[in-house]
Structure formats: C-alpha cells, structure tokens
Write an enzyme that holds these catalytic residues in place. Structure first.
Site, short mmCIF file in Angstrom:
data_model
loop_
_atom_site.label_atom_id
_atom_site.label_comp_id
_atom_site.label_asym_id
_atom_site.label_seq_id
_atom_site.Cartn_x
_atom_site.Cartn_y
_atom_site.Cartn_z
N ASP A 288 -1.85 -25.13 -27.12
CA ASP A 288 -1.88 -26.49 -26.58
C ASP A 288 -0.84 -27.28 -27.38
OD1 ASP A 288 -2.29 -29.11 -25.89
OD2 ASP A 288 -4.45 -29.12 -26.27
N SER B 148 14.38 -33.61 -16.65
CA SER B 148 14.34 -33.72 -15.19
C SER B 148 15.40 -34.70 -14.74
CB SER B 148 12.96 -34.21 -14.74
OG SER B 148 12.97 -34.59 -13.37
N TYR C 40 5.90 -39.86 -15.63
CA TYR C 40 6.78 -38.68 -15.65
C TYR C 40 8.22 -39.08 -15.95
CZ TYR C 40 8.91 -34.27 -14.15
OH TYR C 40 9.61 -33.10 -14.11
#
Length: 261
Positions: free
Chosen positions: A76, A153, A167
């Site tokens: 994690d 991104s 995001y």
C-alpha cells in the site's frame, strides 16, 4: 582478423535493460501489468507491487514466462513504511534497484462543489503522496545511473471534459514533483527523474466509458483515437533506459497531440 576494437554499440542497444531491476507499482492490472511485461521484454528483472497479491502473482507468472525473474510484493504505497519494505525487499532479492515506474493511481469524477473530502484525499494520497513515498524509499537505495518514471496524465496538463479536480490536481502535482526530484537527485545522486503524461489508452476502463464522453475527449486529439498499451509501454521503456540518458525533469506527453491544442 580481430583488431581488439570492441564492436560499436547499436542505437537499439540503448533501449535494452539487461541486468537491470525494475519496480513497477500498480502492477496488478491495466497499464502497470503491461509495463511489467514490456520491461521484462527489454531484459529487466521485475518487482511488481500493488495491493492484491493474487493479481500480482498472475502478472509475475507472465514475466517469468518471458525468462525473467519476478518478485511480487504486496504494497500500500500510501504507507511510507510499506514503501521502505518494498525497496528493501528488492535489494534483498536482487541486490540492486535500478528503475522505478511510479504507476499506481486512482481516479474519481465529481462536481467540485459536491466532492466529498474523503474522496479527494484518497486520490491525492495515492497519486501524489504515494508516488513521493515510493520514490523517496527507492532513491535511498538506488545507485548512480538509475531512473524514475512517474506516470502522470494529460489531465495534469490540460482541462478535462469530466469534473475531475482531485485527479487533475494530483497529476499536475506529480509533474511538479518530477521537476523537483530531478533537480535534487539528477546531479547529486545520478538518478534521472521523468514523467509520462498518457492520453486515453485502450483499456478495460475506457471500454466502460460512455461513448459520448469518449468522443468529446477524442475531438481534441490530433490522431483521433485512443492509444494502445504498447505505445505507452514504448515511452516507459525509453525513459527507463539509457536511450533517454540526457533527459531528466521532463514530462513526455503521449496523448496523440491532445495537449498540443
């Protein structure tokens, strides 16, 4: 006749990762699983990290079928201690850690006035904080000549059709983090740090997207289509390898020209 002169290195040799060890986060599915296979094809041994051991083991099996060694480490990345364990496990198994592909990420779409604090925090915790903790842990054990590739991104560069404040801000933050870590580590530690900013990739997640929404996104794409996994794979191998040896602190947009509009 043997002249004693070693053969000249081919430009293709610069893309090879033989003898290198790569950690890929978020490797249990999607882009991360593809990156693990592609990097193995380039000659690297792989450490796959993610939250689900069963998925990691499936990816590890595909890597070993390619003739490379692979270690699955459930992790994690929002827990700095688990990131340290990931780096130590890599060193214990392989004796080195050369490349980190910081791929783990989550997304969430909601109007900004209605987005719940816990949803925003979760996205930033994984996409930005987690990437930082992982880079920090790996950089502590990396030798000069190593490379970190952060998977950002195009939405860290341009506006989104969907409301994705969490995001988009996390990926823009990751691009900023890439620049700063490159400045800190490239000269002093010999670790190059770059990012890729993919556009829409032909994955299962895209298949679930409403057709009108995808069409609206693609209207801004010069190539007018989604990317293939292999096209993103190639960009990651390039930035991971010696082929990009004089590139650091950069973000490579792999988005069909979308961010160029």
């Amino acid at each position: 006749m043997d002249t004693g002169t070693p053969p000249r290195e081919s430009v293709l040799d610069l893309f090879r990762l033989t003898g290198r060890v790569v950690v890929v986060t978020g490797a249990g599915s999607g882009l991360g699983a593809g990156f693990a296979r592609a990097l193995a094809e380039a000659g690297a041994d792989i450490v796959v990290a993610g939250r689900r051991r069963d998925k990691l083991e499936l990816v590890a099996a595909t890597v070993t079928e390619l003739g490379r060694r692979c270690l699955a480490v459930p992790t994690d990345i929002t827990d700095p201690d688990q990131c340290d364990t990931l780096a130590r496990s890599t060193i214990d198994e392989f004796g080195r850690l050369d490349i980190l592909v910081n791929n783990a990420g989550v997304t969430h779409a909601a109007p900004a006035t209605r987005e719940r604090p816990e949803d925003y925090r979760n996205v930033v915790e994984v996409n930005l904080f987690g990437a930082y903790w992982t880079a920090q842990a790996c950089a502590r054990v990396m030798a000069p000549g190593s490379s970190i590739v952060n998977v950002a991104s195009m939405l860290g560069l341009i506006k989104s059709v969907l409301p994705q404040a969490a995001y988009a801000s996390s990926k823009a933050g990751l691009i900023g983090l890439t620049r700063d870590l490159s400045h800190q580590w490239s000269g002093r530690k010999g670790i190059r740090v770059n990012a890729i900013a993919p556009g829409f990739v032909d994955t299962d997640m895209i298949g679930e997207m409403h057709g009108d929404t995808l069409d609206e996104f693609l209207r801004g794409c010069s190539l007018g289509r989604t990317a293939t996994q292999r096209e993103i794979d190639a960009a990651v191998v390039f930035l991971a390898s010696a082929a990009s040896g004089y590139i650091t602190g950069s973000t490579l947009a792999v988005d069909g020209g979308t961010s160029g509009h």
